[in-house]
Design a protein around this motif. Structure first.
Motif, mmCIF file in Angstrom:
data_model
loop_
_atom_site.group_PDB
_atom_site.id
_atom_site.type_symbol
_atom_site.label_atom_id
_atom_site.label_comp_id
_atom_site.label_asym_id
_atom_site.label_seq_id
_atom_site.Cartn_x
_atom_site.Cartn_y
_atom_site.Cartn_z
ATOM 1 N N VAL A 109 0.885 -1.237 -0.135
ATOM 2 C CA VAL A 109 0.003 -0.072 -0.129
ATOM 3 C C VAL A 109 0.918 1.347 0.103
ATOM 4 O O VAL A 109 0.579 2.253 0.602
ATOM 5 C CB VAL A 109 -0.898 -0.123 0.933
ATOM 6 C CG1 VAL A 109 -2.159 1.059 0.981
ATOM 7 C CG2 VAL A 109 -1.432 -1.401 1.435
ATOM 8 N N TYR A 119 -8.788 -6.919 7.664
ATOM 9 C CA TYR A 119 -7.880 -6.398 6.362
ATOM 10 C C TYR A 119 -8.323 -7.275 5.330
ATOM 11 O O TYR A 119 -8.655 -6.619 4.163
ATOM 12 C CB TYR A 119 -6.349 -6.528 6.814
ATOM 13 C CG TYR A 119 -5.673 -5.602 5.675
ATOM 14 C CD1 TYR A 119 -5.329 -4.478 6.135
ATOM 15 C CD2 TYR A 119 -5.173 -5.963 4.370
ATOM 16 C CE1 TYR A 119 -4.339 -3.614 5.425
ATOM 17 C CE2 TYR A 119 -4.621 -5.253 3.434
ATOM 18 C CZ TYR A 119 -4.057 -4.010 4.221
ATOM 19 O OH TYR A 119 -3.355 -3.009 3.417
ATOM 20 N N ALA A 169 -11.750 -5.776 4.313
ATOM 21 C CA ALA A 169 -11.625 -4.449 3.667
ATOM 22 C C ALA A 169 -11.556 -4.553 2.076
ATOM 23 O O ALA A 169 -11.723 -4.127 1.332
ATOM 24 C CB ALA A 169 -10.806 -3.722 4.218
ATOM 25 N N LEU A 170 -10.237 -5.659 1.903
ATOM 26 C CA LEU A 170 -9.806 -5.817 0.424
ATOM 27 C C LEU A 170 -11.078 -6.572 -0.402
ATOM 28 O O LEU A 170 -11.174 -6.122 -1.555
ATOM 29 C CB LEU A 170 -8.546 -6.951 0.377
ATOM 30 C CG LEU A 170 -7.301 -6.361 0.802
ATOM 31 C CD1 LEU A 170 -6.210 -7.310 1.084
ATOM 32 C CD2 LEU A 170 -6.842 -5.175 -0.056
ATOM 33 N N SER A 220 -13.477 -3.943 -1.229
ATOM 34 C CA SER A 220 -12.953 -2.553 -1.937
ATOM 35 C C SER A 220 -13.325 -1.476 -1.260
ATOM 36 O O SER A 220 -13.638 -0.493 -1.598
ATOM 37 C CB SER A 220 -13.413 -2.604 -3.543
ATOM 38 O OG SER A 220 -13.078 -3.717 -4.051
ATOM 39 N N ALA A 258 -11.912 1.425 0.491
ATOM 40 C CA ALA A 258 -10.223 2.130 0.405
ATOM 41 C C ALA A 258 -10.242 2.781 1.817
ATOM 42 O O ALA A 258 -9.051 2.949 2.497
ATOM 43 C CB ALA A 258 -10.463 3.103 -0.461
ATOM 44 N N ARG A 282 -11.236 1.888 4.767
ATOM 45 C CA ARG A 282 -10.930 0.938 5.924
ATOM 46 C C ARG A 282 -9.789 0.304 5.593
ATOM 47 O O ARG A 282 -9.089 -0.123 6.666
ATOM 48 C CB ARG A 282 -12.138 -0.302 5.821
ATOM 49 C CG ARG A 282 -11.972 -1.190 6.948
ATOM 50 C CD ARG A 282 -11.994 -0.791 8.408
ATOM 51 N NE ARG A 282 -12.253 -1.785 9.281
ATOM 52 C CZ ARG A 282 -11.762 -1.707 10.524
ATOM 53 N NH1 ARG A 282 -11.089 -0.369 10.838
ATOM 54 N NH2 ARG A 282 -11.875 -2.533 11.500
ATOM 55 N N ILE A 283 -9.116 0.070 4.378
ATOM 56 C CA ILE A 283 -7.748 -0.519 4.112
ATOM 57 C C ILE A 283 -6.749 0.827 4.544
ATOM 58 O O ILE A 283 -5.890 0.118 5.325
ATOM 59 C CB ILE A 283 -7.786 -0.572 2.488
ATOM 60 C CG1 ILE A 283 -8.493 -1.821 2.084
ATOM 61 C CG2 ILE A 283 -6.018 -0.903 2.217
ATOM 62 C CD1 ILE A 283 -8.474 -1.756 0.555
ATOM 63 N N GLU A 307 -4.126 -0.153 7.802
ATOM 64 C CA GLU A 307 -2.706 0.263 7.531
ATOM 65 C C GLU A 307 -2.029 1.110 8.537
ATOM 66 O O GLU A 307 -1.055 0.958 9.014
ATOM 67 C CB GLU A 307 -2.812 0.610 6.178
ATOM 68 C CG GLU A 307 -1.046 0.865 5.592
ATOM 69 C CD GLU A 307 -0.363 -0.454 5.528
ATOM 70 O OE1 GLU A 307 0.805 -0.470 5.366
ATOM 71 O OE2 GLU A 307 -1.103 -1.628 5.108
ATOM 72 N N ALA A 340 -4.300 3.134 -1.142
ATOM 73 C CA ALA A 340 -5.298 2.198 -0.735
ATOM 74 C C ALA A 340 -6.416 2.447 -1.733
ATOM 75 O O ALA A 340 -7.490 1.413 -1.927
ATOM 76 C CB ALA A 340 -5.878 2.514 0.773
ATOM 77 N N ARG A 358 -5.781 0.489 -4.762
ATOM 78 C CA ARG A 358 -5.900 -1.059 -4.613
ATOM 79 C C ARG A 358 -7.310 -1.292 -4.301
ATOM 80 O O ARG A 358 -7.579 -2.504 -5.166
ATOM 81 C CB ARG A 358 -5.124 -1.292 -3.373
ATOM 82 C CG ARG A 358 -5.128 -2.803 -3.041
ATOM 83 C CD ARG A 358 -4.157 -3.438 -1.978
ATOM 84 N NE ARG A 358 -3.991 -4.465 -2.048
ATOM 85 C CZ ARG A 358 -3.481 -5.329 -1.015
ATOM 86 N NH1 ARG A 358 -2.348 -4.725 -0.105
ATOM 87 N NH2 ARG A 358 -3.286 -6.605 -1.039
ATOM 88 N N ALA A 359 -8.035 -0.505 -3.887
ATOM 89 C CA ALA A 359 -9.669 -0.760 -3.743
ATOM 90 C C ALA A 359 -10.172 -0.938 -5.193
ATOM 91 O O ALA A 359 -11.185 -1.649 -5.437
ATOM 92 C CB ALA A 359 -10.304 0.139 -2.796
#
Length: 266
Positions: free
Chosen positions: A33, A135, A138-139, A142, A144, A146-147, A151, A176, A179-180
């Motif tokens: 991240v 985690y 959250a992934l 998706s 973002a 919460r990710i 983190e 994040a 990534r989301a």
């Protein structure tokens, strides 16, 4: 002189990379991240003694997202080839350490030395915990916000009063979000797990971990130090998972040696 460029990689994506300095090549690879800002507090100093390259992994920072299946190890090879490095010192943190480790097993002739900072490792089974479950959720969702929240609380455990948080927070929140929104399943793992092949590593290896990092990172560090022949383990005081931003002076000592690090600091 510092230069930047976009390196084309398989699948039509491009890797953003920055090069500076002169001397033996050294390549920096960040975590999952993060992006190349992770190295902000050591990059210029390293460039006084090395030809140093930092780059944003595919889908991170200024690199373009993945549009097809790919391997981070292949992207690292593309970076070395683009700059004409027949071999280089590899430095990777977290996911970047895992990639550097797998790359070293696949291309031992391209690696002069290996520094694994707060590294993960393919084949190491993480114990379940509320943090890891949250985690993963959250992934999957998706999410973002919460990710980034997880983190910053779990991995940047020293908080906003420790050095480097002004870089850590925006870097994490921006990546994040990326990534989301990224398509799932494009990043492919190596065919074999690294933890069963650690005894094949021949490059001089240093394992680095912060004393305030997640406990399981300490477990992995010990496993890597025990399994890689002649590896040395260094525990850095007053640092969490974001060691290059929290304790840059100590990291420079480990990468350059005390005398060169001292001259860089002046």
């Amino acid at each position: 002189m510092t230069t930047t460029e976009l390196i084309p990689v398989a699948g039509g994506s491009h890797i953003w990379a920055e090069r500076a300095g002169d001397g033996p090549p050294l390549v920096l690879h960040h975590g999952s991240v993060h992006d190349s800002r992770l190295w902000n507090r050591v990059f210029a100093e390293l460039a006084r003694h090395r030809t140093v390259v930092r780059y944003d992994a595919r889908g991170h920072g200024r690199s373009t997202p993945a549009t097809a299946p790919f391997r981070y190890e292949d992207d690292l090879l593309a970076v070395l080839d683009r700059f004409g490095f027949r071999s280089a010192e590899l430095v990777g943190l977290s996911m970047g350490g895992e990639v550097a480790l797998d790359f070293t097993l696949e291309h031992p002739e391209r690696v002069r030395s290996l520094t694994l900072i707060a590294a993960s490792a393919g084949g190491h089974e993480w114990p379940r915990s509320p943090e890891t479950d949250a985690y993963a959720a959250a992934l999957r969702g998706s999410d973002a916000r919460r990710i980034a929240e997880l983190e910053l609380t779990v991995w940047a455990s020293l908080g906003d009063r420790a050095p480097g948080f002004d870089v850590i927070e925006p870097m994490v929140r921006e990546n994040a979000e990326a990534r989301a929104t990224a398509e799932k399943g494009h990043a492919l793992d190596p065919d074999e797990d690294a933890v069963g092949r650690l005894d094949r590593i021949e490059a001089p290896t240093t394992i680095v971990v912060g004393d305030h990092d997640h406990p399981e990172i300490g477990v992995i560090a010990a496993r890597l130090a025990d399994g890689i022949p002649d590896a040395r383990l260094e525990v850095v005081a007053d640092s969490d998972h974001y060691l290059p931003l929290r304790a840059p002076g100590r990291l420079l000592e480990l990468l350059l040696g005390p005398s060169d690090a001292s001259s860089s600091a002046r």
